[in-house]
Design a protein around this motif. Structure first.
Motif, PDB file in Angstrom:
ATOM      1  N   ASP A  80      48.642  37.594  35.940  1.00  0.00           N
ATOM      2  CA  ASP A  80      47.360  37.097  36.718  1.00  0.00           C
ATOM      3  C   ASP A  80      46.838  38.852  37.156  1.00  0.00           C
ATOM      4  O   ASP A  80      45.749  39.124  37.392  1.00  0.00           O
ATOM      5  CB  ASP A  80      47.452  36.173  37.750  1.00  0.00           C
ATOM      6  CG  ASP A  80      47.666  34.863  37.159  1.00  0.00           C
ATOM      7  OD1 ASP A  80      47.563  34.640  36.053  1.00  0.00           O
ATOM      8  OD2 ASP A  80      48.202  33.917  37.918  1.00  0.00           O
ATOM      9  N   GLN A  82      47.737  41.704  36.062  1.00  0.00           N
ATOM     10  CA  GLN A  82      47.247  42.518  35.191  1.00  0.00           C
ATOM     11  C   GLN A  82      45.807  42.245  34.660  1.00  0.00           C
ATOM     12  O   GLN A  82      45.053  42.996  34.601  1.00  0.00           O
ATOM     13  CB  GLN A  82      48.142  42.395  33.805  1.00  0.00           C
ATOM     14  CG  GLN A  82      47.899  43.256  32.903  1.00  0.00           C
ATOM     15  CD  GLN A  82      47.981  44.817  33.099  1.00  0.00           C
ATOM     16  OE1 GLN A  82      49.072  45.144  33.797  1.00  0.00           O
ATOM     17  NE2 GLN A  82      46.942  45.833  33.168  1.00  0.00           N
ATOM     18  N   GLU A  83      45.452  40.947  34.683  1.00  0.00           N
ATOM     19  CA  GLU A  83      44.236  40.524  34.312  1.00  0.00           C
ATOM     20  C   GLU A  83      43.182  41.242  35.248  1.00  0.00           C
ATOM     21  O   GLU A  83      42.055  41.290  35.113  1.00  0.00           O
ATOM     22  CB  GLU A  83      43.906  38.991  34.238  1.00  0.00           C
ATOM     23  CG  GLU A  83      44.652  38.599  32.821  1.00  0.00           C
ATOM     24  CD  GLU A  83      44.714  36.966  32.916  1.00  0.00           C
ATOM     25  OE1 GLU A  83      44.197  36.332  33.535  1.00  0.00           O
ATOM     26  OE2 GLU A  83      45.452  36.583  31.713  1.00  0.00           O
ATOM     27  N   TRP A  84      43.557  41.034  36.622  1.00  0.00           N
ATOM     28  CA  TRP A  84      42.786  41.337  37.759  1.00  0.00           C
ATOM     29  C   TRP A  84      42.628  42.833  37.826  1.00  0.00           C
ATOM     30  O   TRP A  84      41.300  43.398  38.120  1.00  0.00           O
ATOM     31  CB  TRP A  84      43.408  40.754  39.162  1.00  0.00           C
ATOM     32  CG  TRP A  84      42.821  41.325  40.196  1.00  0.00           C
ATOM     33  CD1 TRP A  84      41.366  40.558  40.939  1.00  0.00           C
ATOM     34  CD2 TRP A  84      42.764  42.294  41.026  1.00  0.00           C
ATOM     35  NE1 TRP A  84      41.170  41.235  42.044  1.00  0.00           N
ATOM     36  CE2 TRP A  84      41.958  42.356  42.222  1.00  0.00           C
ATOM     37  CE3 TRP A  84      43.889  43.364  41.304  1.00  0.00           C
ATOM     38  CZ2 TRP A  84      41.933  43.384  43.210  1.00  0.00           C
ATOM     39  CZ3 TRP A  84      43.862  44.419  42.155  1.00  0.00           C
ATOM     40  CH2 TRP A  84      42.702  44.159  43.220  1.00  0.00           C
ATOM     41  N   GLU A  85      43.532  43.605  37.610  1.00  0.00           N
ATOM     42  CA  GLU A  85      43.320  44.962  37.455  1.00  0.00           C
ATOM     43  C   GLU A  85      42.539  45.385  36.281  1.00  0.00           C
ATOM     44  O   GLU A  85      41.858  46.392  36.478  1.00  0.00           O
ATOM     45  CB  GLU A  85      44.929  45.542  37.163  1.00  0.00           C
ATOM     46  CG  GLU A  85      45.796  45.627  38.427  1.00  0.00           C
ATOM     47  CD  GLU A  85      47.146  46.412  38.241  1.00  0.00           C
ATOM     48  OE1 GLU A  85      47.300  46.585  36.936  1.00  0.00           O
ATOM     49  OE2 GLU A  85      47.905  46.212  38.952  1.00  0.00           O
ATOM     50  N   ASP A  86      42.726  44.612  35.280  1.00  0.00           N
ATOM     51  CA  ASP A  86      42.022  45.051  33.937  1.00  0.00           C
ATOM     52  C   ASP A  86      40.236  45.146  34.194  1.00  0.00           C
ATOM     53  O   ASP A  86      39.625  45.666  33.674  1.00  0.00           O
ATOM     54  CB  ASP A  86      42.385  44.235  32.891  1.00  0.00           C
ATOM     55  CG  ASP A  86      43.572  44.486  32.126  1.00  0.00           C
ATOM     56  OD1 ASP A  86      44.231  45.811  32.651  1.00  0.00           O
ATOM     57  OD2 ASP A  86      44.207  43.785  31.346  1.00  0.00           O
ATOM     58  N   GLN A  87      40.006  44.141  35.026  1.00  0.00           N
ATOM     59  CA  GLN A  87      38.443  44.210  35.521  1.00  0.00           C
ATOM     60  C   GLN A  87      38.136  45.337  36.080  1.00  0.00           C
ATOM     61  O   GLN A  87      36.757  45.632  36.063  1.00  0.00           O
ATOM     62  CB  GLN A  87      38.230  42.848  36.263  1.00  0.00           C
ATOM     63  CG  GLN A  87      38.704  42.770  37.460  1.00  0.00           C
ATOM     64  CD  GLN A  87      38.384  41.341  38.074  1.00  0.00           C
ATOM     65  OE1 GLN A  87      37.329  40.861  37.806  1.00  0.00           O
ATOM     66  NE2 GLN A  87      39.047  40.963  39.040  1.00  0.00           N
ATOM     67  N   TYR A  88      38.860  46.224  36.798  1.00  0.00           N
ATOM     68  CA  TYR A  88      38.381  47.278  37.307  1.00  0.00           C
ATOM     69  C   TYR A  88      38.962  48.521  36.852  1.00  0.00           C
ATOM     70  O   TYR A  88      38.168  49.598  36.914  1.00  0.00           O
ATOM     71  CB  TYR A  88      39.025  47.364  38.978  1.00  0.00           C
ATOM     72  CG  TYR A  88      38.816  46.029  39.647  1.00  0.00           C
ATOM     73  CD1 TYR A  88      37.373  46.229  40.349  1.00  0.00           C
ATOM     74  CD2 TYR A  88      39.668  45.062  39.866  1.00  0.00           C
ATOM     75  CE1 TYR A  88      36.913  45.026  40.855  1.00  0.00           C
ATOM     76  CE2 TYR A  88      39.142  43.910  40.461  1.00  0.00           C
ATOM     77  CZ  TYR A  88      37.796  43.948  41.059  1.00  0.00           C
ATOM     78  OH  TYR A  88      37.616  42.909  41.732  1.00  0.00           O
ATOM     79  N   GLU A  90      39.972  50.558  33.190  1.00  0.00           N
ATOM     80  CA  GLU A  90      40.330  50.676  31.664  1.00  0.00           C
ATOM     81  C   GLU A  90      40.790  51.748  31.157  1.00  0.00           C
ATOM     82  O   GLU A  90      40.399  52.847  31.732  1.00  0.00           O
ATOM     83  CB  GLU A  90      38.817  50.351  30.890  1.00  0.00           C
ATOM     84  CG  GLU A  90      38.295  49.205  31.163  1.00  0.00           C
ATOM     85  CD  GLU A  90      36.992  48.878  30.092  1.00  0.00           C
ATOM     86  OE1 GLU A  90      37.216  49.555  28.931  1.00  0.00           O
ATOM     87  OE2 GLU A  90      35.973  48.107  30.511  1.00  0.00           O
TER      88      GLU A  90
END
Length: 91
Positions: A80, A82-88, A90
């Protein structure tokens, strides 16, 4: 994971990346990353917090040594995060 400190998150990642590390193994890895000595008074209460939050499981290797392992809840929390970080970010 939003209620964990950065240090606790780092411990979680170290544990997830190892195969049932002992507290000493975790200490050595985290000291290498932080480039400073981590005392037992900082390490073990934070490991216990991760166990109490059920993100990490704790067991006995022998009568003197415990091991730590990432739990299913810990893996999910990391995913969860990692998914949150990935939206900010790349890379």
């Amino acid at each position: 994971m939003d209620d964990l400190t950065g240090f606790q998150r780092d411990l979680l990642y170290v544990i997830a990346g190892a195969n049932r590390p002992s507290g000493q193994d975790v200490k050595e890895e985290i000291e290498e990353y932080y480039e400073s000595e981590i005392n037992h008074g900082r390490l073990y209460p934070n490991l216990d917090t991760l166990v109490n939050k059920e993100l990490v499981e704790k067991g006995e290797l022998d009568r003197r040594t415990n091991y730590y392992a990432i739990s299913d809840a810990g893996e999910q929390a990391m995913q969860d995060r990692q998914e949150w970080e990935d939206q900010y970010v790349e890379l």
